[in-house]
Design a protein around this motif. Structure first.
Motif, PDB file in Angstrom:
ATOM      1  N   PRO A  96       0.801  -1.232   0.000  1.00 27.18           N
ATOM      2  CA  PRO A  96       0.000   0.000   0.000  1.00 27.18           C
ATOM      3  C   PRO A  96       0.832   1.279   0.000  1.00 27.18           C
ATOM      4  CG  PRO A  96      -0.245  -1.185   2.079  1.00 27.18           C
ATOM      5  CD  PRO A  96       0.557  -2.061   1.178  1.00 27.18           C
ATOM      6  N   ASN A  97       2.046   1.219   0.524  1.00 32.75           N
ATOM      7  CA  ASN A  97       2.889   2.413   0.507  1.00 32.75           C
ATOM      8  C   ASN A  97       3.645   2.573  -0.812  1.00 32.75           C
ATOM      9  OD1 ASN A  97       4.371   0.115   1.345  1.00 32.75           O
ATOM     10  ND2 ASN A  97       5.983   1.397   2.198  1.00 32.75           N
ATOM     11  N   THR A  99       1.760   2.215  -3.634  1.00 30.59           N
ATOM     12  CA  THR A  99       0.612   2.457  -4.510  1.00 30.59           C
ATOM     13  C   THR A  99      -0.053   3.759  -4.097  1.00 30.59           C
ATOM     14  OG1 THR A  99       0.263   0.081  -4.737  1.00 30.59           O
ATOM     15  CG2 THR A  99      -1.571   1.509  -5.345  1.00 30.59           C
ATOM     16  N   VAL A 100      -0.318   4.626  -5.064  1.00 36.22           N
ATOM     17  CA  VAL A 100      -0.956   5.909  -4.788  1.00 36.22           C
ATOM     18  C   VAL A 100      -2.197   6.088  -5.648  1.00 36.22           C
ATOM     19  CG1 VAL A 100       1.259   7.000  -4.191  1.00 36.22           C
ATOM     20  CG2 VAL A 100       0.320   7.282  -6.504  1.00 36.22           C
ATOM     21  N   ALA A 101      -3.048   6.964  -5.181  1.00 38.87           N
ATOM     22  CA  ALA A 101      -4.119   7.511  -6.017  1.00 38.87           C
ATOM     23  C   ALA A 101      -3.792   8.988  -6.136  1.00 38.87           C
ATOM     24  CB  ALA A 101      -5.490   7.307  -5.389  1.00 38.87           C
ATOM     25  N   ILE A 102      -3.769   9.458  -7.372  1.00 39.75           N
ATOM     26  CA  ILE A 102      -3.582  10.881  -7.619  1.00 39.75           C
ATOM     27  C   ILE A 102      -4.976  11.452  -7.790  1.00 39.75           C
ATOM     28  CG2 ILE A 102      -2.555  12.630  -9.114  1.00 39.75           C
ATOM     29  CD1 ILE A 102      -0.578  10.311 -10.007  1.00 39.75           C
ATOM     30  N   PHE A 103      -5.368  12.314  -6.864  1.00 40.04           N
ATOM     31  CA  PHE A 103      -6.707  12.883  -6.838  1.00 40.04           C
ATOM     32  C   PHE A 103      -6.775  14.091  -7.768  1.00 40.04           C
ATOM     33  CE2 PHE A 103      -6.356  10.463  -3.000  1.00 40.04           C
ATOM     34  CZ  PHE A 103      -7.629   9.951  -2.790  1.00 40.04           C
ATOM     35  N   VAL A 133      -1.516   4.603  -9.350  1.00 36.62           N
ATOM     36  CA  VAL A 133      -0.183   4.221  -9.806  1.00 36.62           C
ATOM     37  C   VAL A 133       0.458   3.288  -8.785  1.00 36.62           C
ATOM     38  CG1 VAL A 133       2.093   5.022 -10.566  1.00 36.62           C
ATOM     39  CG2 VAL A 133       0.100   6.492 -10.907  1.00 36.62           C
ATOM     40  N   HIS A 134       0.966   2.169  -9.289  1.00 34.91           N
ATOM     41  CA  HIS A 134       1.747   1.253  -8.465  1.00 34.91           C
ATOM     42  C   HIS A 134       3.207   1.407  -8.882  1.00 34.91           C
ATOM     43  CE1 HIS A 134       3.379  -2.986  -7.752  1.00 34.91           C
ATOM     44  NE2 HIS A 134       3.425  -2.344  -6.610  1.00 34.91           N
ATOM     45  N   SER A 151      -2.098  18.869 -11.881  1.00 36.52           N
ATOM     46  CA  SER A 151      -2.926  19.680 -10.980  1.00 36.52           C
ATOM     47  C   SER A 151      -3.514  18.862  -9.824  1.00 36.52           C
ATOM     48  CB  SER A 151      -4.060  20.338 -11.758  1.00 36.52           C
ATOM     49  OG  SER A 151      -4.925  19.338 -12.267  1.00 36.52           O
ATOM     50  N   GLY A 152      -3.146  17.592  -9.745  1.00 34.06           N
ATOM     51  CA  GLY A 152      -3.677  16.739  -8.694  1.00 34.06           C
ATOM     52  C   GLY A 152      -2.763  16.640  -7.497  1.00 34.06           C
ATOM     53  N   THR A 153      -3.142  15.786  -6.564  1.00 31.32           N
ATOM     54  CA  THR A 153      -2.312  15.524  -5.390  1.00 31.32           C
ATOM     55  C   THR A 153      -2.418  14.039  -5.055  1.00 31.32           C
ATOM     56  OG1 THR A 153      -1.755  16.249  -3.146  1.00 31.32           O
ATOM     57  CG2 THR A 153      -4.110  16.130  -3.683  1.00 31.32           C
ATOM     58  N   ALA A 154      -1.287  13.434  -4.752  1.00 28.00           N
ATOM     59  CA  ALA A 154      -1.228  11.987  -4.528  1.00 28.00           C
ATOM     60  C   ALA A 154      -1.209  11.649  -3.037  1.00 28.00           C
ATOM     61  CB  ALA A 154       0.012  11.408  -5.202  1.00 28.00           C
ATOM     62  N   ARG A 155      -1.833  10.528  -2.717  1.00 31.42           N
ATOM     63  CA  ARG A 155      -1.761   9.953  -1.381  1.00 31.42           C
ATOM     64  C   ARG A 155      -1.583   8.449  -1.545  1.00 31.42           C
ATOM     65  NH1 ARG A 155      -1.927  14.733  -1.015  1.00 31.42           N
ATOM     66  NH2 ARG A 155      -2.838  16.018   0.628  1.00 31.42           N
ATOM     67  N   ASN A 156      -0.763   7.849  -0.660  1.00 32.14           N
ATOM     68  CA  ASN A 156      -0.595   6.401  -0.768  1.00 32.14           C
ATOM     69  C   ASN A 156      -1.814   5.698  -0.170  1.00 32.14           C
ATOM     70  OD1 ASN A 156      -0.171   5.681   2.024  1.00 32.14           O
ATOM     71  ND2 ASN A 156       1.984   6.262   1.845  1.00 32.14           N
ATOM     72  N   MET A 157      -1.905   4.407  -0.456  1.00 34.78           N
ATOM     73  CA  MET A 157      -3.108   3.671  -0.050  1.00 34.78           C
ATOM     74  C   MET A 157      -3.244   3.566   1.469  1.00 34.78           C
ATOM     75  SD  MET A 157      -4.717   3.338  -2.811  1.00 34.78           S
ATOM     76  CE  MET A 157      -6.114   2.504  -2.102  1.00 34.78           C
TER      77      MET A 157
END
Length: 172
Positions: A96-97, A99-103, A133-134, A151-157
């Motif tokens: 999970p660390n 892998t991110v979702a870019i919001f 993204v993994h 223009s987004g911001t990423a957070r890990n799972m």
């Protein structure tokens, strides 16, 4: 009253985007948000509000720009949307660390994958308003550039799952 998560772009406790989380909490309370909670010092805030997502985004961006003297991007998701982002992770077996979702504010453009540069072993999938993204070799070693993510911001799972739980808990 709904529960929301606000994700600030390019904010941290030191360096160029310095914003103490106690200040962020106070700003949110001054804007009329209730049950305000901060999660780690990187611009993650969970709260309740009667305002719409657009009104929350506008109010926070206006207040943060006044504080910082420059625009600060804010992405807002409802509690249900954060739960959905966590549940929709297309890489559930990956660390999970890593892998991110870019919001993003809107759905990723149809040509998002065509515009990717520097890809090595990274896996990319498009979500509703996210880009997943993994990074099998780790994010720090990656040269990946996704133009649509600018223009987004990423957070890990790990962070996403925690924020989703916090927001769902606030909803009751």
């Amino acid at each position: 009253m709904g529960s929301f998560v606000a994700l600030l772009r390019a904010v941290n406790v030191g360096g160029t985007g310095k914003l103490p989380m106690s200040e962020l909490k106070q700003m949110c309370e001054e804007l009329g948000f209730s049950a305000v909670r901060i999660y780690i010092a990187s611009g993650n805030v969970v709260f309740a509000s009667r305002k719409s997502e657009a009104a929350i985004k506008s109010a926070l961006e206006t207040r943060l720009a006044a504080y910082a003297g420059k625009p600060v991007g804010v992405i807002v998701r409802s509690a249900a949307e954060m739960v959905q982002v966590a549940a929709s992770n297309p890489f559930p077996k990956a660390k999970p660390n890593f892998t991110v979702a870019i919001f993003l504010d809107h759905a990723p453009p149809a040509d998002t994958l065509a515009g990717v540069r520097g890809r090595k072993d990274e896996e990319i999938r498009l979500g509703r308003r996210e880009i997943y993204v993994h990074y099998p070799s780790g994010m720090g070693k990656s040269k990946l550039v996704i133009a649509a993510a600018k223009s987004g911001t990423a957070r890990n799972m790990n962070t996403i799952v925690t924020l989703a739980a916090m927001a769902a808990e606030a909803t009751g």
